[in-house]
Design an enzyme around this catalytic site. Structure first.
Site, PDB file in Angstrom:
ATOM      1  CD  GLU A 171      -2.803  -1.118   2.236  1.00  0.00           C
ATOM      2  OE1 GLU A 171      -2.998  -0.351   2.951  1.00  0.00           O
ATOM      3  OE2 GLU A 171      -4.077  -2.763   2.011  1.00  0.00           O
ATOM      4  NE  ARG A 192      -3.198   2.705   3.977  1.00  0.00           N
ATOM      5  CZ  ARG A 192      -3.475   2.177   4.876  1.00  0.00           C
ATOM      6  NH1 ARG A 192      -2.819   2.803   6.359  1.00  0.00           N
ATOM      7  NH2 ARG A 192      -4.395   0.833   5.577  1.00  0.00           N
ATOM      8  CB  THR A 203      -1.939   1.016   8.441  1.00  0.00           C
ATOM      9  OG1 THR A 203      -2.570   1.942   8.410  1.00  0.00           O
ATOM     10  CG2 THR A 203      -1.899  -0.393   8.473  1.00  0.00           C
ATOM     11  CG  ASP A 225     -15.285   1.617   9.018  1.00  0.00           C
ATOM     12  OD1 ASP A 225     -14.351   2.530   9.437  1.00  0.00           O
ATOM     13  OD2 ASP A 225     -14.666  -0.008   8.988  1.00  0.00           O
ATOM     14  CE  LYS A 271     -12.896   3.023   5.474  1.00  0.00           C
ATOM     15  NZ  LYS A 271     -13.450   2.490   6.714  1.00  0.00           N
ATOM     16  CB  CYS A 308     -10.581 -17.840  12.148  1.00  0.00           C
ATOM     17  SG  CYS A 308     -10.834 -18.657  13.505  1.00  0.00           S
TER      18      CYS A 308
HETATM   19  O1  PQQ Z   1     -10.444   2.795  11.896  1.00  0.00           O
HETATM   20  C1  PQQ Z   1      -9.569   2.120  12.253  1.00  0.00           C
HETATM   21  O2  PQQ Z   1      -8.875   2.943  12.529  1.00  0.00           O
HETATM   22  C2  PQQ Z   1      -9.168   1.620  10.867  1.00  0.00           C
HETATM   23  C3  PQQ Z   1      -8.042   1.699  10.388  1.00  0.00           C
HETATM   24  C4  PQQ Z   1      -7.694   0.761   9.179  1.00  0.00           C
HETATM   25  C5  PQQ Z   1      -5.677   0.802   8.589  1.00  0.00           C
HETATM   26  O3  PQQ Z   1      -5.239   1.071   9.566  1.00  0.00           O
HETATM   27  O4  PQQ Z   1      -5.579  -0.273   7.888  1.00  0.00           O
HETATM   28  C6  PQQ Z   1      -8.062   0.617   8.399  1.00  0.00           C
HETATM   29  C7  PQQ Z   1      -9.621   1.200   8.571  1.00  0.00           C
HETATM   30  N1  PQQ Z   1     -10.075   1.526   9.692  1.00  0.00           N
HETATM   31  C8  PQQ Z   1     -10.959   0.979   7.854  1.00  0.00           C
HETATM   32  O5  PQQ Z   1     -12.530   1.446   7.648  1.00  0.00           O
HETATM   33  C9  PQQ Z   1     -10.662   0.019   6.669  1.00  0.00           C
HETATM   34  O6  PQQ Z   1     -11.793   0.488   5.498  1.00  0.00           O
HETATM   35  C10 PQQ Z   1      -9.617  -0.245   5.853  1.00  0.00           C
HETATM   36  C11 PQQ Z   1      -8.855  -0.695   4.919  1.00  0.00           C
HETATM   37  C12 PQQ Z   1      -7.557  -0.667   4.683  1.00  0.00           C
HETATM   38  C13 PQQ Z   1      -6.681  -1.584   3.814  1.00  0.00           C
HETATM   39  O7  PQQ Z   1      -5.221  -1.137   4.564  1.00  0.00           O
HETATM   40  O8  PQQ Z   1      -7.000  -1.976   3.264  1.00  0.00           O
HETATM   41  N2  PQQ Z   1      -7.154   0.184   5.959  1.00  0.00           N
HETATM   42  C14 PQQ Z   1      -8.480   0.435   7.238  1.00  0.00           C
HETATM   43 CA    CA Z   2     -12.548   2.013   9.713  1.00  0.00          CA
END
Ligand code: PQQ
Ligand code: CA
Length: 695
Positions: free
Chosen positions: A56, A108, A153, A293, A320, A616
């Site tokens: 990413e 990222r 991330t 979300d 979103k 899981c």
């Molecule tokens: O609410 C959060 O703290 C959080 C963290 C992350 C993340 O750190 O990757 C994602 C999301 N939400 C999220 O809602 C989401 O759709 C998402 C997709 C991804 C990805 O890397 O594909 N991370 C995240």
């Molecule tokens: Ca989220």
């Protein structure tokens, strides 16, 4: 150089920040590669990343060196002309942390400044490396409470001598915040909390004075409240403002979190703070009282444009929730907005840009089942959009999906037994995007993913779009359709091109003005990350981090199979006349499977389904259909079945399978095994039917 594409100066060579410049436009002025010659683009080099999980990162290129990250927060420094590895850094993240992050062990990217490379790690450290050698200069723990599931991330950003970083975890119950550390020493400069805590805010804490009255009851500190800043930040050095993109509520259900009331500031908001002090300046909430979300962590772009005859400094975001927002970035004032994908949760924006929530259609605290679009994947996620000042258009990798929500009360969690109840406070399920006029959904409408027919219908209804969006007129100028979601971020160039990778494993160039497809190549794996362009010794390159993974295949494996993509992580770099070749595509094994157990106990299957859903499914897929990132447990071999308990107790912790011995009893592990044996039997019967009725 022709007049259409006059030569651009050396200031265009580097891609020095995540969004190329601090404006985060993801626009490269380079134009040696342009619509007249893009058909001659070929692979210059490819660099294999050792972990085949989601890629990413947006690479950074400075003075001919590329700095990029891969899974497990590893950092790579490569010669940008040849792909030769200069150094590699592994922060040694404990692989048992895989279940502390919602959406794959991704990263990222880095920030680079004054000879230092900064990376945030999955376990929450911020580390400064020597850009020449990759040696650690300082390392600091950014996490306030290791008892909760925080994970980094996102890419750090530079602002006013600080390195700034947030974290993720709102799916697990955390309180979100952003921290700024001194670039030279790693010492904490300031910390900004996105949501209030249990205590009364200090009299001089303007942000929390504002936020606290928008929360109700005393339960949100228990759930953390959310508001994680897991991806997007932007800095305007002239205004001295840092823009923070704030995430969703934690726990998702507003009923459990805040008595079903209130805006819950600063969830799903853009907050501007003083970059030196972290003090609140303004905020704009994109989703009032989030419970879907609907993060506002999507990438924010700063641009200067003329609107109604006036020069405006704007900030743009496509969060979103499906609405595009153009705001005045000095004041936070709403300029204009519109939905860029179908939305049914809101009836539109009021004159201040505040979405008018359609309570009947979308708020599930009334206990009724709601089918909401966009889904938890959003109309747009972390895959970055770009902006071309040449065309005035924003190129959005958009997503069209829907999601079922039904409130679950805490005392009913054990009975709910469906994915999501424990973590989010609602029963969640993938849905076909509703059409206007559709009647209210009933529980019987929730698709049974174990049935192949439902899978197909759902998959085909979940589509992606590349949308070229006019941020002033607030409408699409052109679009391109994709067969599935989680297509890549975009890059716009001075050569009038838009580059984008796709979930089905291609890398494509479109004409920026009208969307005509001009070039494409096989990437051999799904491409999600944002591409970049840079120039070394007068030669222009286009690069992208390729590798399927992230939220979609992990979380909704059954639906993501359509992409045909295998995780095969690489950095891919193209130039005019490039002749390098990729190794052959990895294909998913379609081998006939053998039974897991000689006999299956239906009672155990039932109990195992619940345990599987809770423990899981977030990685191994709903209904145990894997998206190909982690093993498909329906296809376990005999020795895996034999060692099932040992594996659940940590035997594979070093490769990312967490130790569940504290969470699951032997009996529950056995129930999960029986559930998987049943899913294996389901798969074999589908395979037999297919063999009998070949198309
Ligand atoms: O609410 C959060 O703290 C959080 C963290 C992350 C993340 O750190 O990757 C994602 C999301 N939400 C999220 O809602 C989401 O759709 C998402 C997709 C991804 C990805 O890397 O594909 N991370 C995240
Ligand atoms: Ca989220």
């Amino acid at each position: 150089m022709n007049s259409k594409y006059p030569s651009v100066g050396p200031e265009a060579d580097d891609w020095a920040h995540t969004g190329r410049t601090l404006s985060e436009q993801r626009f490269s002025p380079l134009n040696e590669i342009n619509e007249d010659n893009v058909d001659q683009l070929g692979l210059a080099w490819a660099y294999k990343i050792e972990d085949d999980r989601g890629m990413e990162a947006t690479p950074i290129v400075i003075d001919g060196v590329m700095y990029v990250t891969g899974p497990w927060s590893k950092v790579y420094a490569l010669d940008a002309t040849s792909g030769k590895e200069l150094w590699k850094y592994d922060p040694g993240v404990d692989r048992g942390n895989a279940n502390r992050t919602c959406c794959d062990v991704v990263n990222r990217g880095v920030a680079v400044s004054n000879g230092k490379v900064f990376v945030g790690t999955l376990d929450g450290r911020l580390i400064a490396l020597d850009a020449k050698t990759g040696r650690e200069i300082w390392s600091t723990d950014t996490i306030i409470d290791h008892g909760r599931s925080y994970a980094i991330t996102g890419a750090p950003r530079l602002a006013a001598g600080n390195v700034v970083i947030g974290n993720g975890g709102s799916e697990f119950g955390v309180r979100g915040y952003t921290s700024a550390f001194d670039e030279d020493t790693g010492k904490l400069s300031w910390r900004f909390y996105s949501v209030p805590g249990a205590d009364a805010p200090a009299p001089d804490d303007k942000a929390m004075q504002l936020a606290k009255p928008t929360w109700f009851g005393d339960r949100y500190p228990k759930f953390g409240g959310g508001g994680t800043v897991w991806d997007s930040l932007a800095y305007d050095p002239d205004l001295g403002l840092l823009y923070i993109g704030v995430g969703n509520g934690s726990i998702h259900s507003r009923k459990l979190r805040s008595e079903g009331k209130g805006d819950n500031l600063f969830l799903s908001s853009i907050v501007a703070v003083n970059a030196k002090t972290g003090k609140y300046v303004w905020h704009f909430q994109t989703t009032p009282g989030d419970e879907w979300d609907f993060t506002a962590t999507q990438n924010m772009i700063l641009a200067d444009m003329k609107i109604d005859g006036k020069d405006r400094k704007v900030i743009m975001q496509a969060p979103k929730n499906g609405y595009f927002f153009t705001l005045d970035r000095v004041t936070g004032q709403f300029i204009s907005g519109n939905n860029f994908v179908p939305v049914n949760w809101s009836k539109g924006l009021d004159k201040n840009g505040r979405p008018i929530v359609d309570d009947e259609a979308a708020r599930y605290e009334d206990g009724k089942l709601k089918l909401v679009t966009p889904s938890i994947y959003g109309g747009h996620s972390w895959q970055p959009m770009s902006y071309s000042p040449k065309t005035g258009l924003v190129y959005i990798p958009a997503i069209i999906t829907a999601w079922y929500f039904q409130q679950v009360n805490e005392e009913d969690y054990p009975k709910a037994g469906v994915f999501g109840a424990y973590k989010f406070g609602y029963i969640g399920a993938a849905g076909v995007p509703p059409k206007p006029g559709d009647s209210a959904p009933k529980a019987t409408d929730i698709p049974n993913l174990a049935l192949a027919a439902d899978e197909k219908k759902l998959r085909e209804s979940w589509t992606g779009k590349l949308i070229a969006w006019d941020p002033i007129k607030q409408k699409a100028v052109w679009t391109q359709d994709y067969i599935t979601i989680s297509n890549g971020g975009t890059l716009a160039t001075g050569g009038d091109l838009v580059f984008q990778g796709t979930a089905d494993g291609r890398f494509v160039a479109y004409r920026a003005t009208d969307g005509k497809k001009l070039w494409q190549t096989e990437a051999n794996t799904g491409v999600m990350a944002g591409p970049i362009s840079y120039r070394v010794k007068g030669e222009q390159y286009v690069a992208v981090a390729a590798g399927w993974g992230g939220a979609f295949p992990l979380f909704s494996g059954v639906l993501s199979n359509l992409s045909g993509s295998q995780p095969d992580a690489r950095i891919l770099v193209y130039k005019l006349g490039g002749t390098a070749k990729l190794p052959p595509k990895k294909v998913m094994s379609n081998k006939a499977v053998t039974p897991l157990l000689a006999s299956i106990d239906p009672e155990k299957v039932k109990a195992g389904y619940l345990q599987f859903a809770i423990n899981c499914s977030a990685c191994h897929g709903l209904e145990a259909v894997s998206g190909g990132i982690v093993p498909d447990l329906r296809k376990m071999d005999a020795s895996t079945v034999q060692n099932f308990h040992t594996i659940l107790k940590g035997a594979y912790a070093s490769v990312g399978m967490p130790n569940f011995s504290k969470r699951l009893s032997d009996e529950q592990m056995d129930q999960i095994l029986h559930y998987l044996a049943q899913r294996n039997a389901d798969l074999r019967s589908i395979q037999q039917q297919a063999a009998q009725n070949p198309k």
